[in-house]
Design an enzyme around this catalytic site. Structure first.
Site, PDB file in Angstrom:
ATOM      1  N   HIS A 194      -3.909   0.774   8.228  1.00  0.00           N
ATOM      2  CA  HIS A 194      -4.428   0.373   6.920  1.00  0.00           C
ATOM      3  C   HIS A 194      -5.821  -0.238   7.003  1.00  0.00           C
ATOM      4  O   HIS A 194      -6.637  -0.077   6.080  1.00  0.00           O
ATOM      5  CB  HIS A 194      -3.461  -0.645   6.281  1.00  0.00           C
ATOM      6  CG  HIS A 194      -3.889  -1.123   4.927  1.00  0.00           C
ATOM      7  ND1 HIS A 194      -3.583  -0.437   3.759  1.00  0.00           N
ATOM      8  CD2 HIS A 194      -4.606  -2.225   4.544  1.00  0.00           C
ATOM      9  CE1 HIS A 194      -4.102  -1.092   2.727  1.00  0.00           C
ATOM     10  NE2 HIS A 194      -4.716  -2.174   3.162  1.00  0.00           N
ATOM     11  N   HIS A 225      -6.619   1.814   1.763  1.00  0.00           N
ATOM     12  CA  HIS A 225      -6.212   2.565   2.956  1.00  0.00           C
ATOM     13  C   HIS A 225      -7.186   3.730   3.189  1.00  0.00           C
ATOM     14  O   HIS A 225      -7.591   4.403   2.238  1.00  0.00           O
ATOM     15  CB  HIS A 225      -4.796   3.106   2.759  1.00  0.00           C
ATOM     16  CG  HIS A 225      -4.139   3.587   4.010  1.00  0.00           C
ATOM     17  ND1 HIS A 225      -3.182   2.853   4.681  1.00  0.00           N
ATOM     18  CD2 HIS A 225      -4.307   4.716   4.734  1.00  0.00           C
ATOM     19  CE1 HIS A 225      -2.781   3.526   5.746  1.00  0.00           C
ATOM     20  NE2 HIS A 225      -3.466   4.662   5.799  1.00  0.00           N
ATOM     21  N   ASN A 251     -14.030   8.904  -0.834  1.00  0.00           N
ATOM     22  CA  ASN A 251     -14.691   7.764  -1.457  1.00  0.00           C
ATOM     23  C   ASN A 251     -14.293   6.529  -0.661  1.00  0.00           C
ATOM     24  O   ASN A 251     -13.103   6.319  -0.421  1.00  0.00           O
ATOM     25  CB  ASN A 251     -14.236   7.577  -2.911  1.00  0.00           C
ATOM     26  CG  ASN A 251     -14.528   8.791  -3.768  1.00  0.00           C
ATOM     27  OD1 ASN A 251     -15.449   9.546  -3.495  1.00  0.00           O
ATOM     28  ND2 ASN A 251     -13.742   8.978  -4.807  1.00  0.00           N
ATOM     29  N   GLN A 302      -9.578  13.014  -0.430  1.00  0.00           N
ATOM     30  CA  GLN A 302      -8.857  13.867  -1.373  1.00  0.00           C
ATOM     31  C   GLN A 302      -9.333  15.309  -1.234  1.00  0.00           C
ATOM     32  O   GLN A 302     -10.404  15.587  -0.694  1.00  0.00           O
ATOM     33  CB  GLN A 302      -9.071  13.377  -2.803  1.00  0.00           C
ATOM     34  CG  GLN A 302      -8.574  11.956  -3.048  1.00  0.00           C
ATOM     35  CD  GLN A 302      -8.777  11.512  -4.480  1.00  0.00           C
ATOM     36  OE1 GLN A 302      -8.179  12.054  -5.406  1.00  0.00           O
ATOM     37  NE2 GLN A 302      -9.645  10.522  -4.666  1.00  0.00           N
ATOM     38  N   CYS A 357       0.493   3.536   3.390  1.00  0.00           N
ATOM     39  CA  CYS A 357       0.970   3.096   4.703  1.00  0.00           C
ATOM     40  C   CYS A 357       2.322   3.740   4.991  1.00  0.00           C
ATOM     41  O   CYS A 357       3.039   4.151   4.072  1.00  0.00           O
ATOM     42  CB  CYS A 357       1.106   1.575   4.733  1.00  0.00           C
ATOM     43  SG  CYS A 357      -0.471   0.701   4.823  1.00  0.00           S
ATOM     44  N   CYS A 411       0.837  -1.203   0.000  1.00  0.00           N
ATOM     45  CA  CYS A 411       0.000   0.000   0.000  1.00  0.00           C
ATOM     46  C   CYS A 411       0.875   1.256   0.000  1.00  0.00           C
ATOM     47  O   CYS A 411       1.717   1.427   0.883  1.00  0.00           O
ATOM     48  CB  CYS A 411      -0.922   0.000   1.216  1.00  0.00           C
ATOM     49  SG  CYS A 411      -1.894   1.529   1.376  1.00  0.00           S
ATOM     50  N   HIS A 414      -8.548   7.059   3.317  1.00  0.00           N
ATOM     51  CA  HIS A 414      -8.034   8.329   2.822  1.00  0.00           C
ATOM     52  C   HIS A 414      -9.140   9.085   2.102  1.00  0.00           C
ATOM     53  O   HIS A 414     -10.177   8.534   1.736  1.00  0.00           O
ATOM     54  CB  HIS A 414      -6.861   8.108   1.866  1.00  0.00           C
ATOM     55  CG  HIS A 414      -7.265   7.554   0.531  1.00  0.00           C
ATOM     56  ND1 HIS A 414      -7.655   6.231   0.345  1.00  0.00           N
ATOM     57  CD2 HIS A 414      -7.352   8.135  -0.707  1.00  0.00           C
ATOM     58  CE1 HIS A 414      -7.958   6.031  -0.927  1.00  0.00           C
ATOM     59  NE2 HIS A 414      -7.794   7.166  -1.580  1.00  0.00           N
TER      60      HIS A 414
END
Length: 476
Positions: free
Chosen positions: A193, A244, A233, A248, A130, A127, A246
């Protein structure tokens, strides 16, 4: 007024004041300096030395091997590990994109062909979000972090006006085009993660809010940026390619279609009533509850935890002293909730401390309800969702309002909501779930114990694999 986010050196960040402009001069523990801008003005407005206070937010600005900016956000003084360098042999990123205007609708479409090569569903031990470890270097050089933000390696939009190798706009009304200027950033909510935003504690969720606020203040001041859009999303069903946790942040060079429609509706409402559309909308939804639960909501007893608190037809899901979450009257998605601060502000930088303090409890409660929607007893299904934060674009701060639009594409435990021909082709949504029912269901799942808020991921079953696929879906 925005909270002070202080650089690790003790200098205030971009949001030392709600009116910050320019790119903050932010020198991290690595000594790498970003471009100079509003730091002097921010310094006059911010309290110096808050980076040493327990619980205050600090940021450390550094660079990745290819020159992209990386920012760590921490509570209190960050560890010295924030100074670790990115040792990957990366070539400088030179993305090239453009925006083209649809002559029939006026909407802008971004063309970014270089994104075809972006990372796609890597295994967990590879990933890129991470923390780095021996033998495996990632986008995050540090061995651990709280919240990290960096420029996307495969951005849809990048660069400042005049820097892109894109031909100038053609003098042709049917083929209007321009460079894809702007900025795209990745926000890593946690180093874990396997976690989700709903798994964060309230202090960590507040740290993410501080990061969103800081990025909004800084990016909105960049030349050519019309609107700053923060979003998350979650779930493969949504199309997420990195598991992971996250989100934006996009600094957009144009006003997107949904925002343009809101601007038009707000102007029409003002002309017809003399009032603000969003003020009236929130007031009407809160009025549906009556004076009891909304007025008495507190940190110990949030309104909405008992379905009996609300009239049967109320669309309010939960309400606090400073925030209200409700299913919109004309919801497009099976389970869709809008979250507004009760006091209208244009963007994250306009929230006051009371609103910021209540936000983590309300937002985490809402996300955890989504994770309880489709479970069966102790087994729960993490709902795929989009969490879209709408902020007022430049020039419309007086009429538009900061708010969240949260929705899932799952309509039952084993059925997904796909956009049908009327929706994809005509933008005419058809909802399979009545908004009032969705609100009641979301109020009911608020009864679940807190321990149930960390759901186990269960295999997804799409409509194509279920035995009871309906004729309606076959026609779609």
């Amino acid at each position: 007024m925005a909270p002070t986010v202080t650089d690790a050196t003790g200098q205030p960040g971009a949001n030392g004041s709600a009116g910050a402009s320019g790119t903050a001069a932010a020198s991290g523990t690595t000594g790498t300096a970003a471009s100079a801008g509003s730091s002097a003005q921010a310094g006059a407005d911010a309290q110096a030395g808050t980076s040493r206070q327990a619980g205050a937010t600090t940021r450390t600005v550094t660079e990745l091997a290819d020159g992209r900016e990386l920012i760590y956000y921490d509570r209190g003084t960050p560890p010295t590990a924030r100074a670790v360098a990115d040792l990957r042999p990366l070539d400088a990123v030179a993305p090239s994109s453009e925006v083209r205007q649809d002559p029939m609708t006026g909407a802008w479409v971004t063309v970014a062909a270089h994104r075809q090569a972006r990372t796609y569903h890597p295994p967990a031990d590879e990933c890129p979000l991470c923390p780095s470890r021996e033998g495996r270097l990632s986008e995050i050089p540090a061995g651990d972090y709280q919240v990290a933000v960096f420029e996307n390696r495969f951005p849809s939009l990048a660069g400042e006006p005049g820097t892109h190798p894109v031909p100038p706009a053609l003098d042709d009304p049917l083929h209007s085009r321009g460079p894809g200027i702007g900025r795209c950033e990745v926000v890593c909510f946690t180093a874990d993660h396997d976690a989700s935003f709903a798994d964060l504690d309230e202090d960590h969720a507040r740290l993410v809010l501080d990061a969103w606020t800081d990025r909004t203040a800084e990016l909105s001041a960049l030349p050519g940026v019309r609107q700053v859009y923060c979003f998350e999303n979650r779930g493969t069903e949504i199309g997420v390619t990195l598991a992971h946790p996250h989100g934006q942040v996009y600094a957009l060079p144009f006003v997107p279609p949904r925002t343009a429609k809101m601007i038009d509706r707000a102007a029409r409402h003002r002309a017809a009533t003399g009032r603000n559309l969003f003020d009236d909308l929130v007031a009407a939804e809160r009025a549906s509850v009556g004076s009891g639960p909304v007025a008495s909501a507190s940190a110990d007893s949030p309104a909405g935890n008992s379905p009996s608190d609300y009239p049967e037809d109320s669309r309010v899901v939960l309400a606090g002293e400073y925030w209200t979450a409700f299913v919109p009257f004309a919801a497009r998605w099976p389970y869709e909730v809008h979250l507004f601060p009760n006091r209208r502000v244009p963007d994250f930088t306009g929230l006051n401390e009371d609103e910021r303090a209540e936000f983590p409890r309300i937002y985490l409660d809402l996300l955890r309800r989504f994770d309880r929607l489709f479970g069966d007893g102790d087994q729960q299904v993490r709902a795929p969702y989009i969490a879209a934060w709408h902020q007022a674009p430049a020039g419309h701060e007086d009429e538009l309002a900061l708010h969240l639009e949260l929705f899932t594409v799952r309509r039952t435990a084993d059925k997904l909501k796909y956009l049908a021909g009327t929706e994809s082709g005509m933008e005419a949504f058809m909802n399979d779930v009545a908004p009032e029912f969705a609100a009641r269901r979301l109020r009911e799942v608020g009864q679940a114990p807190a321990a149930a808020s960390n759901p186990e991921t269960t295999p997804d079953t799409t409509p194509e694999t279920t035995a009871d696929t309906t004729a309606e879906e076959a026609q779609r």
